[in-house]
Design a protein around this motif. Structure first.
Motif, mmCIF file in Angstrom:
data_model
loop_
_atom_site.group_PDB
_atom_site.id
_atom_site.type_symbol
_atom_site.label_atom_id
_atom_site.label_comp_id
_atom_site.label_asym_id
_atom_site.label_seq_id
_atom_site.Cartn_x
_atom_site.Cartn_y
_atom_site.Cartn_z
ATOM 1 N N GLY A 12 -3.163 10.693 -0.780
ATOM 2 C CA GLY A 12 -3.693 9.578 -1.558
ATOM 3 C C GLY A 12 -3.034 8.272 -1.178
ATOM 4 O O GLY A 12 -1.897 8.239 -0.676
ATOM 5 N N THR A 13 -3.744 7.164 -1.412
ATOM 6 C CA THR A 13 -3.222 5.818 -1.195
ATOM 7 C C THR A 13 -3.592 4.951 -2.383
ATOM 8 O O THR A 13 -4.592 5.198 -3.060
ATOM 9 C CB THR A 13 -3.784 5.197 0.102
ATOM 10 N N TYR A 14 -2.775 3.926 -2.605
ATOM 11 C CA TYR A 14 -3.038 2.990 -3.683
ATOM 12 C C TYR A 14 -2.335 1.678 -3.349
ATOM 13 O O TYR A 14 -1.216 1.678 -2.810
ATOM 14 C CB TYR A 14 -2.526 3.524 -5.023
ATOM 15 N N THR A 15 -2.965 0.534 -3.658
ATOM 16 C CA THR A 15 -2.429 -0.786 -3.348
ATOM 17 C C THR A 15 -2.049 -1.500 -4.632
ATOM 18 O O THR A 15 -2.861 -1.611 -5.554
ATOM 19 C CB THR A 15 -3.457 -1.631 -2.563
ATOM 20 N N THR A 55 0.853 -1.181 0.000
ATOM 21 C CA THR A 55 0.000 0.000 0.000
ATOM 22 C C THR A 55 0.891 1.233 0.000
ATOM 23 O O THR A 55 1.701 1.417 0.906
ATOM 24 C CB THR A 55 -0.930 0.018 1.225
ATOM 25 N N VAL A 114 -4.602 6.672 -11.280
ATOM 26 C CA VAL A 114 -5.320 6.865 -10.025
ATOM 27 C C VAL A 114 -5.972 8.240 -10.082
ATOM 28 O O VAL A 114 -5.289 9.255 -10.227
ATOM 29 C CB VAL A 114 -4.381 6.753 -8.813
ATOM 30 N N SER A 170 -0.427 2.386 -13.651
ATOM 31 C CA SER A 170 -1.832 2.505 -13.253
ATOM 32 C C SER A 170 -2.218 3.977 -13.179
ATOM 33 O O SER A 170 -1.395 4.833 -12.826
ATOM 34 C CB SER A 170 -2.069 1.838 -11.891
ATOM 35 N N ILE A 172 5.724 7.742 -9.123
ATOM 36 C CA ILE A 172 4.426 8.412 -9.233
ATOM 37 C C ILE A 172 4.638 9.750 -9.928
ATOM 38 O O ILE A 172 5.654 10.422 -9.727
ATOM 39 C CB ILE A 172 3.770 8.612 -7.842
ATOM 40 N N TYR A 185 -5.240 13.289 -12.644
ATOM 41 C CA TYR A 185 -4.994 11.956 -12.098
ATOM 42 C C TYR A 185 -3.502 11.797 -11.853
ATOM 43 O O TYR A 185 -2.685 12.662 -12.206
ATOM 44 C CB TYR A 185 -5.513 10.861 -13.046
ATOM 45 N N TYR A 186 -3.158 10.655 -11.213
ATOM 46 C CA TYR A 186 -1.764 10.306 -10.947
ATOM 47 C C TYR A 186 -1.406 9.040 -11.720
ATOM 48 O O TYR A 186 -2.241 8.140 -11.873
ATOM 49 C CB TYR A 186 -1.526 10.066 -9.454
ATOM 50 N N ILE A 197 1.035 5.809 -11.528
ATOM 51 C CA ILE A 197 1.855 5.021 -10.610
ATOM 52 C C ILE A 197 2.344 3.804 -11.379
ATOM 53 O O ILE A 197 1.542 3.085 -11.989
ATOM 54 C CB ILE A 197 1.061 4.597 -9.361
#
Length: 692
Positions: free
Chosen positions: A481-484, A442, A472, A470, A498, A459-460, A462
């Motif tokens: 922000g968080t992303y898994t 994460t 986001v 991806s 990122i 958007y971002y 990653i």
């Protein structure tokens, strides 16, 4: 059909052709001459002055000359000077009718203007009048003409005026002689006037020099447009009172001060008399706005008025905005460039009867209070406003919408960030692995500060390398922000990056490294084995309980698992007893030595033949059935002493209870009087031991 390029080429060729033809042909006809005999306060000149305007700039060298004469003959000509005014001296013309024209000549030919025909007595031009006096109330001017000095009677005059600063003179007024009064002038406004007159003969004079006069002041009219600069919304902590300076049409004079009244939440109030001339006071003013530098903390409402030497405006009232955001949210649409901003929003589905007006404000992000700030108030049925200004590119501006009710309650509706021109954003300031597993991670990042976004972040991106990337979605309401990332390999080191993306493109990368944990199979085994271990411990505790309990329980447990009655003739105990090797500490159930074994030791004695013969007892008829039943039961218990299987295990305590209940059974035989229930179940008889 000719293409755009072909048409452009044709137009260029046509221009060059026309220029070439003009350059190779005769000159264009010059402008018509204008002639007059100038006069001053003392008299008129006897020479004639004529304009000599060559017209359009010729492509080749061209000479211009002024010609004059009568109807039948030319009397003379002069070359036009560079000053564009040619003079015909008195000795070169005759009084009366005169014809004047201009002539242009080059190497390809010549051209003439139209003739100007006039009588020499009609071209007298009097001097410009002199404005001698002016009054403020009413705004009036007076002048003097010089027709009398020329032995001519007074003709009519023309007047024109404008407020100082206007570049264009309005249409002039005619029919005046020596004075003029301006009706309804703007108060405290500087005007300039010009006059020109003619006499009974001759031409109209030139315009006089400008005469300036300021109109009188009046009490200011209207109200101040007051508002509050609270910084970025909705997370604002303090506000600054600000208002727009009055236009000249409303100020009606020089504004010398402002009166501000502050009403606090505890019902107290404070009156402030402020002067815009004080540079170090609590009031800061520029050409368009004034701002109160003191805090509005604990203030519930304010009112403000503007003052000049003649009076003050009616007070403007404003309540402090209610905290929080109104539920009636509006969607704001922006069209923005470096010079103009158009703001539009939707009207509510249901008309609001209490709604008085909307307020749209524009605030440059991270500017000080009162700077980079403007607002517009519109009626409740208007949905579009316009701002003019200098909107710096790559700089965020926050546009906010408010509503004001008839009771002067102010509610905040919505905000949006806009850019005149977007750019590439900076990298995120913080990017790291927040939580790591064996096949997942994460990621956590801090959003790019608004002042460094250079545009609206859409958007971002990653990615792991260049292939696994991806998208986001960015959420303006959330600063972080968080992303898994899933499907990773256990125990492997990764580098992840990122990038923030605006309309102009992606910004700089921010990277971080992490290493996934080892495989979690052993944890799965723990999850499976721990319950089994717990169950095993319970079983072990149960077995230990059996070991601690009396030994009488153990055979019953053996029966519980085996379902058979042990054969005492196979017992090593009794074999040992036969050889006088008795081990009283041996366990029958489990080969674990016990500190205090509870087992009977059998003593072998010689039994007399008549030992089993009992003397009959006298019983009554009532006791006989009971005795027979007990004898029958005893017979069942003594039979087959271990050769038949028991249907159930009997505990030693239960056995004792049966012994107490069945005393008659034990008294039926002399041998039974010395034998316990346990011995009757599991111990061999004396005969059986002897037979072994």
């Amino acid at each position: 059909m000719a293409t755009l390029r072909e048409r452009w080429i044709l137009s260029v060729l046509l221009v060059h052709l026309q220029t070439g033809l003009a350059a190779t042909g005769p000159p264009a006809p010059p402008s018509d001459p204008v002639c007059y005999m100038p006069c001053d306060e003392k008299g008129c000149s006897s020479n004639i002055h004529c304009t000599c305007d060559p017209g359009p700039d010729p492509q080749i060298t061209t000479n211009y000359s002024l010609h004059w004469g009568t109807t039948n003959s030319e009397q003379g000509h002069v070359t036009c000077p560079t000053s564009s005014i040619s003079v015909i001296h008195r000795q070169h013309f005759s009084r009366g009718e005169l014809h004047v024209w201009l002539e242009a000549k080059n190497k390809h030919g010549s051209a003439k203007s139209r003739e100007n025909v006039f009588n020499t007595r009609d071209i007298i031009k009097p001097p410009s009048p002199n404005i001698t006096l002016g009054h403020q109330e009413p705004l009036e001017i007076k002048w003097r003409s010089y027709c009398g000095e020329l032995l001519l009677s007074m003709g009519s005059c023309e007047i024109r005026n404008r407020a100082l600063g206007n570049l264009v003179w309005p249409e002039h007024e005619t029919g005046y002689h020596d004075s003029y009064t301006l009706e309804s002038p703007l108060p405290d406004t500087l005007y300039e006037f010009q006059v020109r007159c003619d006499c009974s003969e001759g031409l109209m004079s030139d315009w006089s020099t400008s005469h300036r006069i300021r109109s009188a002041e009046k009490a200011p009219v209207g109200k101040l447009d007051i508002w509050m600069d609270c910084g970025l919304l909705p997370a604002s902590k303090d506000c600054s009172l600000t208002w727009k300076t009055l236009p000249l049409s409303q100020a009606c004079g020089a504004i010398v001060g402002y009166e501000v009244k502050l009403l606090y939440n505890n019902s107290t109030w404070k009156l402030l008399n402020l002067s815009p001339a004080e540079t170090r006071g609590p009031l800061l003013c520029n050409e368009t706005q004034c701002r109160l530098t003191s805090s509005l903390k604990d203030v519930s409402s304010v009112s403000a008025s503007a003052l000049n030497s003649r009076g003050a405006t009616a007070p403007s009232h404003l309540a402090m905005p209610n905290p929080g955001k109104d539920g009636d949210v509006r969607t704001i649409n922006l069209k923005m460039n470096e010079e103009n901003l158009t703001v539009a929003w939707d009207l509510p589905s249901k008309p609001l009867s209490k709604l008085k007006e909307y307020v749209v404000q524009c605030k440059q992000v991270e500017s000080r209070l009162g700077q980079g700030f403007d607002w517009v108030k519109v009626t409740n049925n208007q949905t579009t406003v316009f701002f003019k200004g200098h909107f710096i590119k790559h700089t965020p501006f926050q546009v906010s919408l408010f509503k004001i009710s008839h009771n002067m309650t102010v509610r905040y509706l919505s905000s949006v960030i806009g850019y005149s021109l977007e750019g590439i954003p900076s990298s995120v300031p913080s990017f790291q692995a927040f939580s790591i597993g064996s096949t997942w991670v994460t990621l956590f990042w801090t959003a790019v500060p608004l002042s460094k976004q250079n545009g609206v972040i859409q958007y971002y991106l990653i990615g792991l390398g260049q292939e696994n990337v991806s998208n986001v979605t960015a959420h303006p309401q959330s600063p972080d922000g968080t992303y898994t990332l899933n499907l990773l390999n256990p125990g492997q080191e990764y580098e992840v990056w990122i990038r923030a993306v605006t309309k102009a493109g992606p910004g700089a990368k921010a990277t971080t490294t992490f290493k996934t944990k080892q495989s979690e199979n052993h944890d799965l085994l723990k999850l499976v084995l721990l319950p089994l271990l717990f169950i095993s411990l319970i079983c072990a505790a149960f077995v230990c309980f059996c070991l601690v309990a009396e030994n009488k329980m153990c055979p019953q447990v053996n029966l519980l698992f085996n379902g058979k009655v042990p054969d005492p003739r196979n017992s090593n105990i009794f074999r040992g007893m036969k050889h006088q090797m008795i081990d009283p500490f041996s366990s029958i159930c489990i080969p674990i030595p016990e500190p205090h074994p509870d087992i009977s030791v059998l003593e072998v004695v010689k039994i007399q033949p008549d030992a089993f013969t009992s003397k009959p007892k006298e019983t009554s008829d009532q006791e006989e059935p009971r005795e027979n039943a007990v004898t029958e039961e005893c017979g069942r218990m003594d039979g087959s002493h271990g050769r038949e299987e028991y249907s159930k295990m009997v505990d030693s305590d239960e056995e004792r209870d049966r012994e107490e209940d069945k005393e008659d059974c034990w008294s039926s035989s002399e041998e039974d009087q010395f034998t316990t229930g346990y011995e009757k179940h599991f111990m061999p008889t004396a005969l059986e031991i002897l037979d072994v």
